[in-house]
Each structure stands twice: as structure tokens, then as C-alpha cells.
Scaffold this active site. Sequence first.
Site, PDB file in Angstrom:
ATOM      1  N   ASP A  87       0.893  -1.189   0.262  1.00  0.00           N
ATOM      2  CA  ASP A  87      -0.051  -0.028   0.100  1.00  0.00           C
ATOM      3  C   ASP A  87       0.906   1.244  -0.039  1.00  0.00           C
ATOM      4  OD1 ASP A  87      -2.273   1.515   0.089  1.00  0.00           O
ATOM      5  OD2 ASP A  87      -3.184   0.301   1.787  1.00  0.00           O
ATOM      6  N   ASP A 135     -10.851   1.909  -3.329  1.00  0.00           N
ATOM      7  CA  ASP A 135     -11.510   1.463  -2.044  1.00  0.00           C
ATOM      8  C   ASP A 135     -12.908   1.597  -2.112  1.00  0.00           C
ATOM      9  OD1 ASP A 135      -9.198   1.256  -0.667  1.00  0.00           O
ATOM     10  OD2 ASP A 135      -9.158   3.411   0.147  1.00  0.00           O
TER      11      ASP A 135
HETATM   12  C1  GLA Z   1      -5.767   2.139   2.366  1.00  0.00           C
HETATM   13  C2  GLA Z   1      -6.086   1.002   1.424  1.00  0.00           C
HETATM   14  C3  GLA Z   1      -7.101  -0.092   1.896  1.00  0.00           C
HETATM   15  C4  GLA Z   1      -6.630  -0.528   3.415  1.00  0.00           C
HETATM   16  C5  GLA Z   1      -6.152   0.732   4.171  1.00  0.00           C
HETATM   17  C6  GLA Z   1      -5.456   0.256   5.450  1.00  0.00           C
HETATM   18  O1  GLA Z   1      -6.876   2.869   2.241  1.00  0.00           O
HETATM   19  O2  GLA Z   1      -6.504   1.273   0.101  1.00  0.00           O
HETATM   20  O3  GLA Z   1      -7.680  -1.211   1.155  1.00  0.00           O
HETATM   21  O4  GLA Z   1      -5.459  -1.359   3.146  1.00  0.00           O
HETATM   22  O5  GLA Z   1      -5.260   1.634   3.497  1.00  0.00           O
HETATM   23  O6  GLA Z   1      -5.062   1.323   6.071  1.00  0.00           O
END
Ligand code: GLA
Length: 767
Positions: free
Chosen positions: A475, A537
Amino acid sequence: MSIQVSDGVFRLDTAESSYWFRTTAFGHLEQLHYGTRLPAGEIESLRHKHELTHGSAVLYDEQADPSYCLEELPLEWSGVGKGDFRVTPIELKLPDGSFTCDFVYDSYRIETGAPKMHTLPQSTGEGAETLIVTLRDKAFAVYLDLLYTVYAEENVIARRAVLRNESEGTLLIKKLMSYSIDLPDRGYTVVTLSGGWIREAQVIERPLKTGAIVNESTSFSQHRNNPALALVSRGATEDTGLVYGFNLVYGGNHQTAAELSPVGLVRITGGINPYCFLWELQPGEVFETPEAVLTVSTRGKNGMSQNFHRFVQKRIVRGDWQTKERPILINNWEANFFQFRQNSLLRLAKRGKRLGCELFVLDDGWFGARNTDSAGLGDYTVNRKKLPEGLEGLGKKVNALGMQFGLWFEPENVNDDSDLYRAHPDWAIVRPNRKPSLGRHQKMLNLTLPAVRDYIVENMTHILDTCPIAYVKWDMNRKVSDFEDGAFLHRYMIGYYEVLTRIFGPRPQILLEGCASGGGRFDLGHLCFAQQIWSSDDTDPIERLKIQGGLSLFYPVSTMGAHVSMAPHQQTLRNTPLFTRFAVAAFGAFGLELDPMDLKPIERKVLTALLSEYRTIRRTCQFGTFSRVETGDPHIVQWQAQTGKQTVVMRCKTLVPAAQPNDLLTVTGLDPDKTYTLRQVKSPLLVGGFGTLLKHILPVKLRAYSHLLLAADKRLKMDDYAESYRASGAQLGTGVRLHRSFIGTGYSDKMHMQGDFSAMLFVITED
Ligand code: GLA
């Protein structure tokens, strides 16, 4: 042979396209044709005719040729200060302190494969051929190699430029693009994928009028503007007409400009964004630009997309998972956020397993003091309070359930409240004289520093090598700030790619999913390491039609992470049927982003059946030939994928009119003379969703919110009518007239209860 050179004419040919150019009398490269495949032959009809110039033209060499004007020529490259006033691919301060430069032909050579790049990822060139045309500035020993790697089968030409300073003085690179190409105007619409967080990859279409349209990013590849761009010629559709596609194998700041000049030529240049870019090139040094990939199709937007899909699957994505069906995963993020313990995770994994999941992913929150997003980032020590048996213990127990284990990392960032930051505040990207600007309470680590790269590589590889980890989610949850200049950001990218190479190069068995606050880093550079990328997301299927549909222009379905989550949706509040969430995510690297305990018992039963169905169509959905099918209705989206004898079609209605007309289902790309069986996948109707409408089918009247109805809603379902036919490919291609959808005048067991946000899924099998 895909590259032929004779009499100063360079002919590059792929299965369906030709890319031809030549050297002019003055040594510039004149673009002759990029489009449909041509038989070898004369170029007279393709040559630009310029007996007369326009009134205000600056002539390149008036004595030698009073009609030769760079502004009016279709070129393969251009310079500065010699009469071409269009967007230039190069801005270079030469040792004489000036920007005027003029690159002319010096030599060429052909190599097998794709010459290796030293700093950046690139497509895998086995079996391809590369033409390298060397240009030289007329005043200084500054050389420019233009590389063209021809992927004949995939209909893709990869282009890049390498600058070599063989002069005595230092050069200052302000701008150096990977490619430039001039095409005749055919009434183009420029198509880009633009958007923001939770609404990535929205298809933006802008007619190209005189002037430039610039698609760019100033914080890596970013949610805002994806590096890919298409030029759709006048009248082209999904399946017909001339369409060009351009993309970059790079995730740093990018820029692609499309300019229609006053004399009717369209120039496209693409590469590193010149935004704040200043790079010193000392004598003897070389600078390589990212690889760009170009394709063209006369089979419309789908033709362009299919060229790129095949290319990305074969030449960009690599590792053991390159062509493997992606495991059905369950990710704990939306189920738990930061609140979990080993036992609750194992319970979640078990529930996922019961539904048919194959991989359990532990997301954020497993390390350091990471109980909120304000602390712990940068630390790799496992939080033993949450995970008393560590990752190893948890991983083994997940494996014992018959599932693979995956783990989330965010290696490029650091919280102030972390052991790493307390020990090495100098590792963060800050300006010494300014208060730093944070993103999601975190600073970026300076990946241009070898010590930072070593720290990430050592910590991650230790975990990967000591725990049974089959999958990694990488990420990156912030945009850049407080940087020195664009050159620093490019050096950051070089450091970033080095880290990925060191970690994942020796571990091809790991399935890597990229992520950047959703789809903030969806690009081909990343896909050279990550086999899939979390698209957004936002898992609302109606939003995903736009996001995945947009991405499908340039990226294959196998690369798009797509999950089923809860409804009402956590970002849009939209309440969509479980079947629709499933059907849209089926066209992606599929997973669940929920706790099955939050589903009704009947939904768990339905989902179990759907996941088992999914295993029979997964290869087709993820790796089949994908098309967007035109429905003629902006509120009906239809996708299909085809492989071997199987075709899968998804049709989703976002908004239905009153008194809906009968649906006409068209299945494209079938053999007209063959016979097929079309079967609709059963979609469940949950009783509670119909309220008092149940009076249409029940002999007794039930109150809408009665205990009886609420209890029935948890456990009972009806199946919507499922169509089935045996028909020729010609019949399916012309359109199947489906049974009527609900129009308010009654109920029949041969009708569809299809309202807003409803989806249908069909499996078509050749005899
Ligand atoms: C980001 C990602 C999510 C999750 C969060 C965790 O927002 O896109 O899928 O992994 O971080 O903090």
C-alpha cells in the site's frame, strides 16, 4: 521479420499494424504512417508534400530548400529553436547555455529482444526486435537513441529515448520525453482516465481542437490522471474504427500531451512530467526515459484494449502468477479495521473458507503501535498483544484451515509516532527549513537513500522468508510533498523499483497486489512487479462499473482487484443486491471485503453457491478476450469475456425506466455457424426487498415489516427467472429477446424482477 530498413525508410510491422518513417534530406525523421498494416511498397503516397509553405513559416534552410519547414512536417522527434513550435519532446540546456537543439540522423542498428534498461522496469522483450535510431545534435556531441521494440503478435510498439552526453560540457535536462509522434488529423477524441479517491479511472472524453490537451500527474501515477491515453478517430465505436492507445511503463510523475497544430497534424508526446524537473547530465553520462507503449487498432476501442490486454498479460505482468487464476481472497480490512486478535482473525478466515475463499489477507494494524492510522507505520515488529503467536503462528493456522495467507505492508511511509522515526528522523522526506506537510498523518521515506532501501528490503524479506506468506498487499497512502525537485522524484522511483526488484525478483511465488489509497497507482511500471492492483477503495458495484470499465480500456481484468463488500455501501450509501456485487467483481481479481457473519444466512448460502459457480468461469472472466458491448442505453452496461468454448456475459442496469422494454441480449464474437448453449446464472431474490409487492405472489397479505416477513427475509429466497437457449452464434450475435422485466402489472414465474442496480450473468458454451 518485423523491421525492414531500406533507402532511409524504416518499416516496422506487427500482425495488424504498420509503423513507417524515413529520414528526410536534412536528416530529420519524417513519420509516414502509423495505422493499419500495409504491404511493403512505395512510400510516395505517404510522404508529406510541401512544395509551398505557409506565410509565417520559419524555414529550416532557405537556400537548400525554400519549402522545408519543421512546423509543417509530421515528425518522429523534434527539437527547439529551428521552426517547430509544437509541444516539444526535449528541452535541454546545452553547453553553450542555449536551448536551441537540432537532432538529425546519425545511424541505426537492429537488436533482437529489448535492450536492457538500467534504472526502470520494462516489458519483457523475448522474441521481439528492436530498432535503435541514433540522432546527433548538429552543434554538440550529444546523442539521442530512439528505441522501437516491435511486439509483432501483440500489435504493440514500445518506444523510449536515451540521451548520451559525449560533449565536453554539462547538460541540463529540463524535459526529455520517451517518444513523440505526429499523425494526420482524423477528428480525434482524446480519452483519458481521470478522477480522484473512490472514483478512480472515470472515462473522460475531450474532442481535440487546435491546441493541446495535457494528461499529467505531479504526484506519481495518482488517482487524478492515469498515464494511459487513447485517441479515438471520428466515428469509431467500441468495435469499429481507428483507435490509438498510449501508455507508459512508469509510475512517477507523467505527462502525455496531444496537440492539434494549425496545419492539421496531431502530435503526441509522453514521458516523465517536466514539472520541476532539472537533471544534470555530466560528460560521459547517459539518461534513460521510461518505456512507452503504443498500439493501434481498426477494430475500435475494444480492438485497442484487447491489444493492450494481451500485451500486459504477456509482456508486463510476470512471476509465477502471470497466467494463473487469482485466488478468491477474503480481506479483513472492512470487517475489522484496526480491531482484531488472532482468534477473531481465525474465525473470520474460517467463515471465508466455508464460503469458498482460498486466501486470507491480514490488512493494516498487525505491527508496532498500529491501533489507529496515526502510529506505528515504519515498524515491522509484530504486535504480540493482537497476535500472540506472531505472523508465523497465525499463518500456519490459516494454512491449516486449507487457505493461503497474505499480508499488508506500507513500506514507503512513516508515522512520527514510530520507533523508526524516533531512530531515523533524517530518513523522512522533509525540507530542513519548512514545516512538513503530512498525508494520512504520515511522511514519506526517502527511497533515494541506500540505507532506507536496505531497511525496507531486510525487514520485509525477513518476514516473507520466515512466515508462510503467499500474497502481499503493498500500500502507499499519501501523495508527495516537501520534495526537492522533479529529478528527486524520478530518483525516488528508481529507488522504489530497486526495492521491488530486490524483494520480489527472487520470490516469484508471491502474488503481489499493489494499492495506493485504492487505485492511486494503477500503472504498467507497478504491474511489472504486482500481478494485480487494488482498483479502488470504492467497492460499490455501480461505481465499479465506471472504474473497472474505465480501466478495461488499457488494463486486463486479471490485474484489477475487485471485492464484494457490504450494502449499504460504506462510501456511497447505495444499497445494491448481493448478486450485482458478485457479478461486477467477477470481472476482476475477485475477493470479499466483509465479515460473512454480517450477511443474512440466506446470503451466505447464495454466496457459497456463487463462489462455486465462479470457479467454473474464473479463467474466462480474468483471462478471456474482454469486450465492452454497446447496449445503446447509457443505463445498461454489458461486458463479456471469451476463452476456448466459454463466453461469460455480465449485464447490469443502473437505472430502469418505468414500463421497461424487453431486453435484447447481444453476444458478440461467436462463430456464426456453431451451436451454443446459453445459460443464465440463477440470481436470488430476497423476500424482504419486495415489501408489500409480495401481495402479487402470495395468497395471504403480509405487512411489510412484520416479524414473519423479516424472519423469512433472513432464510428464504426465490430465484429470478433464468433464461436458457440453444442457438447458433449468428442468432446470439443478432440478439436474444429476453423475457419481460417487472412492469407493475402482475407477476409471472417467467419474468425478471430487475430493478435499479440489478445484474444478469450468462454463461455461453460452444457445443
Ligand atoms: C488504504 C487501502 C485500504 C486499506 C487501508 C489500510 O486505504 O486502500 O484497502 O488497506 O489503506 O490502512
